[in-house]
Design an enzyme around this catalytic site. Structure first.
Site, short mmCIF file in Angstrom:
data_model
loop_
_atom_site.label_atom_id
_atom_site.label_comp_id
_atom_site.label_asym_id
_atom_site.label_seq_id
_atom_site.Cartn_x
_atom_site.Cartn_y
_atom_site.Cartn_z
N ARG A 12 0.79 -1.23 0.00
CA ARG A 12 0.00 0.00 0.00
C ARG A 12 0.83 1.29 0.00
O ARG A 12 0.27 2.38 -0.06
CB ARG A 12 -0.99 0.04 1.18
CG ARG A 12 -2.12 -0.96 1.01
CD ARG A 12 -2.86 -1.19 2.32
NE ARG A 12 -3.57 -0.03 2.80
CZ ARG A 12 -4.87 0.15 2.74
NH1 ARG A 12 -5.65 -0.77 2.20
NH2 ARG A 12 -5.43 1.22 3.24
N ASP A 13 2.16 1.18 0.09
CA ASP A 13 2.97 2.40 0.02
C ASP A 13 4.27 2.14 -0.76
O ASP A 13 5.35 2.52 -0.33
CB ASP A 13 3.29 2.92 1.42
CG ASP A 13 3.68 4.39 1.41
OD1 ASP A 13 3.37 5.08 0.42
OD2 ASP A 13 4.32 4.85 2.38
N LEU A 14 4.12 1.46 -1.90
CA LEU A 14 5.27 1.24 -2.77
C LEU A 14 5.67 2.56 -3.41
O LEU A 14 4.85 3.23 -4.02
CB LEU A 14 4.92 0.22 -3.87
CG LEU A 14 4.59 -1.20 -3.41
CD1 LEU A 14 4.08 -2.02 -4.58
CD2 LEU A 14 5.80 -1.86 -2.78
#
Length: 463
Positions: free
Chosen positions: A79-81
């Site tokens: 969810r935070d690549l």
């Protein structure tokens, strides 16, 4: 991070502990040191773009890590690549970090109150330039799942290729409308630009899954750099985690340009099923994944009906001092995400003690003590080392009860002290309130008297 321990493209977790601070908890993690992030590398290159081979090699490292997460029995979405969360290891491999935003809560949000909570989570834990359309607008009612990582991977690939964000303004409308442009220069092959377009599909169902992405990237690399399957930690050689290959391939409707080979109907690995056979067959030549059949299989559940022959074979292994070879249903030692209930020689020497979690039920302890009293020969086999008896004695119910009661007393004292402090604060607030009320009454009296004087003056002037 423990589940992915040993993965070549995930920042290594060496040790961890959780401190109970009363109202809050604090996690301390010791991780490998990586000097540079992808952002540092991109900024230091100036205008020198990467060759396509370099781009694909870097991007495949990221896909390896994401593949391992999406292949879990409950797929984990990062969810935070983003470029800031990719670090260059001392071994020259790119490693994914920052797992504080991960989620397995994949759902379609219908209720307004649920939407409000999720919007708050998305705002806190995701980055606008990499945020998928379904996360920007929950009213679309798209399923929010691991496909958000595929969108983020597209934004990441775009940045590696062109040194800037696909959505420069980080505008919600830009992203919802898919308003981006593939630059003319530097020139990359249609395989790369088509992959970016396929991953930047507004609907998550239209995006490829991570298996399809990995194979498309891998086949574009020179033959000497290609691999047969995505990398994974050594623990993933059994049929557990990498069972996600088939599941990932079946979950998404779009077909990959080159699908992974289908699992064979029969093969090595008997009890592991088709997928286990598929995994061990395809890694038979890879020393990292060769199955050591001389080792006992520690990941299997112990059975209640054990033959005498099996029991004798089990007792012949060298057991750790703190572990009984008797029934192990409630005694589990977790090392690097793997259950190892028998042989300590398989635990790496540098494995930190924080990775060990021991759970003993009182029933097992009492049962073991009764058996020790009933039969001395059995006791000699069961409790071979005096250290184990000492260890078990520490779990005596009286000691446990006293420890629990002392913890309880400590918490009660802390609560009482807090209550006293609140009482003092309340007294102070009440006294301040009384003082303000008194001042208010005085001012009101003054105002009334002044109004009366004004009225009298008006009457005098009118006469």
């Amino acid at each position: 991070m423990k589940a992915l321990k040993g993965h070549p493209n995930v920042v290594a977790l060496y040790a961890h502990t959780i401190l109970d601070m009363g109202r809050t908890k604090e996690a301390l993690l010791v991780m490998e040191f990586c000097e540079k992030s992808l952002v540092n590398v991109l900024e230091s290159r100036g205008a020198a773009y990467f060759e396509e081979k370099q781009v694909l090699s870097m991007f495949r490292d990221v896909c390896n890590a994401v593949f391992a997460m999406h292949s879990q029995s409950l797929p984990i979405a990062h969810r935070d690549l983003k470029a800031e969360n990719l670090l260059l290891g001392s071994d020259g491999l790119w490693k994914l970090c920052d797992f504080g935003s991960t989620s397995t809560n994949h759902k379609r949000f219908e209720k307004p109150e649920e939407m409000g909570i999720e919007e708050d989570n998305i705002r806190k834990h995701t980055t606008p330039a990499y945020r998928a359309p379904e996360m920007w607008d929950l009213l679309r009612r798209d399923l929010i799942n691991e496909k958000v990582d595929i969108w983020a991977l597209a934004c990441l690939l775009y940045r590696i290729c062109y040194f800037r964000s696909a959505f420069d303004g980080e505008s919600k409308l830009q992203i919802l409308n898919g308003n981006y442009r593939i630059p003319d220069l530097p020139k990359y092959s249609s395989s790369v630009t088509d992959l970016i377009r396929d991953m930047l599909q507004a609907s998550p169902d239209d995006r490829p899954d991570i298996t399809q992405v990995w194979f498309r990237v891998n086949e574009q690399l020179p033959v000497n750099l290609q691999k047969s399957l995505p990398d994974g930690p050594p623990e993933m050689q059994s049929a557990g985690i990498h069972g996600g290959i088939a599941k990932a391939a079946n979950r998404s409707p779009p077909m990959p340009q080159r699908s992974p080979p289908p699992p064979p109907s029969s093969g090595v690995g008997g009890g592991e099923g088709q997928l286990g056979a598929f995994w061990s067959t395809h890694h038979a030549k890879d020393p990292l994944f060769v199955e050591d059949k001389s080792r006992p299989k520690f990941d299997e559940e112990p059975t209640l009906n054990t033959s005498n022959q099996d029991r004798n074979q089990t007792e012949n292994h060298s057991f750790p001092k703190n572990t009984s070879p008797a029934k192990q249903e409630n005694v589990h030692t977790h090392v690097a995400g793997r259950r190892n209930v028998h042989n300590r020689s398989h635990v790496p020497e540098d494995a930190a003690s924080k990775d060990f979690e021991l759970t003993f039920s009182q029933k097992d302890i009492d049962h073991g003590m009764e058996r020790q009293k009933a039969s001395k020969p059995a006791a000699n086999n069961l409790f071979q080392d005096e250290a184990f008896n000492t260890f078990v004695a520490e779990f005596d119910s009286n000691k446990l009860n006293s420890r629990v009661s002392s913890d309880k007393e400590g918490k009660e004292e802390a609560l009482e002290a807090e209550i006293e402090m609140l009482k003092e604060q309340l007294k102070q607030v009440n006294s301040e309130k009384a003082e303000i009320t008194m001042k208010f009454e005085k001012l009101s009296t003054i105002c009334r008297s002044q109004r009366q004087e004004i009225q009298e003056l008006k009457q005098n002037t009118s006469r």
